[in-house]
Design an enzyme around this catalytic site. Structure first.
Site: not given
Ligand code: NAD
Length: 442
Positions: A102, A280, A296, A394
């Site tokens: 946008e 928004k 996300d 705009h």
């Molecule tokens: P992930 O599992 O890829 O990464 C998280 C992992 O990184 C942690 O479990 C940990 O083991 C590791 N890690 C390493 N260094 C870290 C630090 N300093 N701090 C924290 N963790 C560290 O990802 P995630 O963050 O668990 O999940 C994010 C993804 O899930 C997004 O892509 C999202 O789109 C997706 N998702 C979203 C939903 C929802 O929002 N409802 C549902 C399902 C999946």
């Protein structure tokens, strides 16, 4: 304002950073620079390598990588990344990459950030990065005793949850608590066990879902019911980012503009039709930073809008007040479930470069930047609405889009857009007429 000898022109160019000075995000007329000059500036500000600059410029994700991200891939959908300037947050300068289709959003954020600089910029804070994982338990013979059992055994449950992610625990995160709610519903009373997980620098959905799934059988056993849904809640009301800024009445264009903004806020607080548009505008900024950093967007938007409705009435994400001196004070409180690790943040090459440009050291810092950008974005929109109407700002970019739709190419785009803006007629039929006329004159 910083100065630097432009590497391209070999002359002093306003706004370029002097390598030996602390970099400033206060760049005069950044929009007037060529794209190459902008990239040079960003490179110098953030210490990007030539390869990272090329990644940004080309926007190339790569077909193979895309195929590993989602299913049934047939192509890519490029979105421009603009850099918002002037952001001073807790005394530190930030250039903010924003991925958005946008027009005017990046310019508006930069302008509002500039207005805030005179009064110290944005002050931010955030809570610990706690996300909530829910386990739904149905068919409990005695929901109150299920609640007692689960609460009594919380240590054992937390330990088991934490076994799922030793790396997160080693970073100081992990499951910290369990709370239980007895929930009346359409299909009878259910018990909801909620795991509170400190996700540190991750958004946390995968982590939390894994933990919720792992403890679900234990919860079913302790409650005597059946565990059904085991999933993160996107209402991240324990992971809040806050930002605050004061804008002087002089910078805004007078006390009348301050009053207009406070009235605009009151309108949003009183009316969900207005409030949806108010929020928004906030999310224009938040989502653009979210996307550029590979986070996300749906998770953050769902969380923000649910948070706004937590008291039963949909309400604004921001609050605007007139200070005793007649200046404007704004604040925002928004749940931000964003990470600097995990998901695609550390694998998407462009997200990685954008995170480097921002230079944030933690997910909390990223959330605070997003909150500041949301507040800035809202200020810019409210100021335009209260002072001159949104369309003026705009129009010129919109006019360029219309000129392009009419078939204009190269220089024709700017020429046709300029003519339309001058006449205050920005329409496709007019653009086609002007283009025909322009081409016939050779
Ligand atoms: P992930 O599992 O890829 O990464 C998280 C992992 O990184 C942690 O479990 C940990 O083991 C590791 N890690 C390493 N260094 C870290 C630090 N300093 N701090 C924290 N963790 C560290 O990802 P995630 O963050 O668990 O999940 C994010 C993804 O899930 C997004 O892509 C999202 O789109 C997706 N998702 C979203 C939903 C929802 O929002 N409802 C549902 C399902 C999946």
């Amino acid at each position: 304002m910083a100065r630097f000898i432009c590497p391209r022109h070999g002359r002093h160019t306003p706004g370029f950073i002097l390598a030996t000075r602390k970099p400033s995000s206060n760049v005069q007329s950044f929009y007037r620079f060529s794209a190459d000059e902008r990239l040079k500036h960003v490179q110098s500000f953030s210490g990007l390598t030539e390869e990272e600059v090329e990644t940004l410029r080309s926007g190339n994700l790569g077909f193979d990588r895309a195929q590993r991200m989602v299913e049934n891939v047939v192509g890519l959908f490029p979105i421009p990344i603009g850099v918002a300037t002037n952001f001073l947050i807790n005394g530190r300068d930030y250039l903010v990459p924003m991925a958005i289709e946008e027009a005017s959003v990046v310019a508006a954020a930069s302008h509002a950030a500039k207005l805030a600089r005179g009064t110290g910029g944005f002050m931010t804070e955030s809570t610990e990065p706690i996300m909530i994982g829910q386990v739904q338990i149905v068919g409990c013979p005695d929901p109150s005793s299920a609640e007692r059992e689960i609460t009594h055994d919380r240590r054992e449950l937390l330990e088991f949850a934490n076994k799922q992610d030793p790396l997160l625990v080693s970073k100081g995160g992990g499951a910290k608590d369990i709370r239980v709610r007895v929930l009346p519903s359409l299909v009878g009373t259910m018990v909801v066990a909620e795991l509170l997980v400190d996700c540190r620098d991750a958004m946390g959905a995968n982590t939390v879902n894994t933990m919720a799934e792992a403890i679900a059988p234990l919860l079913a056993k302790k409650s005597g019911g059946n565990a059904r849904l085991r999933i993160i809640s996107n209402l991240a009301d324990k992971r809040l980012a806050r930002a605050r800024a004061v804008f002087s009445k002089e910078a805004l264009g007078g006390e009348e503009v301050v009053d207009g903004i406070v009235q605009a806020y009151a309108f949003a607080a009183a009316d969900p039709y207005r409030c949806a548009t108010h929020n928004k505008g906030v999310m224009n900024g938040v989502t653009a930073v979210c996307l550029s950093t590979g986070n996300d967007t749906r998770a953050i938007e769902a969380g923000a809008h649910a948070y706004c409705s937590r008291n039963g009435q949909y309400s604004p994400l921001t609050v605007w007040k007139k200070t005793g001196k007649g200046d404007l004070e704004g604040s925002i409180e928004i749940p931000i479930a964003a990470g600097t690790v995990g998901g695609i943040t550390s694998v998407h090459p462009i997200a990685k470069v954008c995170l480097k440009i921002l230079g944030v050291k933690s997910a909390r810092e990223l959330g605070e930047v997003m909150a500041a950008v949301g507040l800035a974005q809202n200020l810019a929109a409210l100021r335009a609405l209260a002072a001159e109407g949104i369309q003026r700002g705009h129009m010129s970019l919109h006019a360029r889009n219309i000129a392009t739709m009419a078939g204009a190419e190269g220089d024709e785009v700017d020429n046709i857009a300029e003519l339309m803006v001058k006449d205050h007629i920005v329409r496709l039929d007019r653009a086609k007429e002007l283009l025909q006329d322009y081409r016939s004159k050779g």
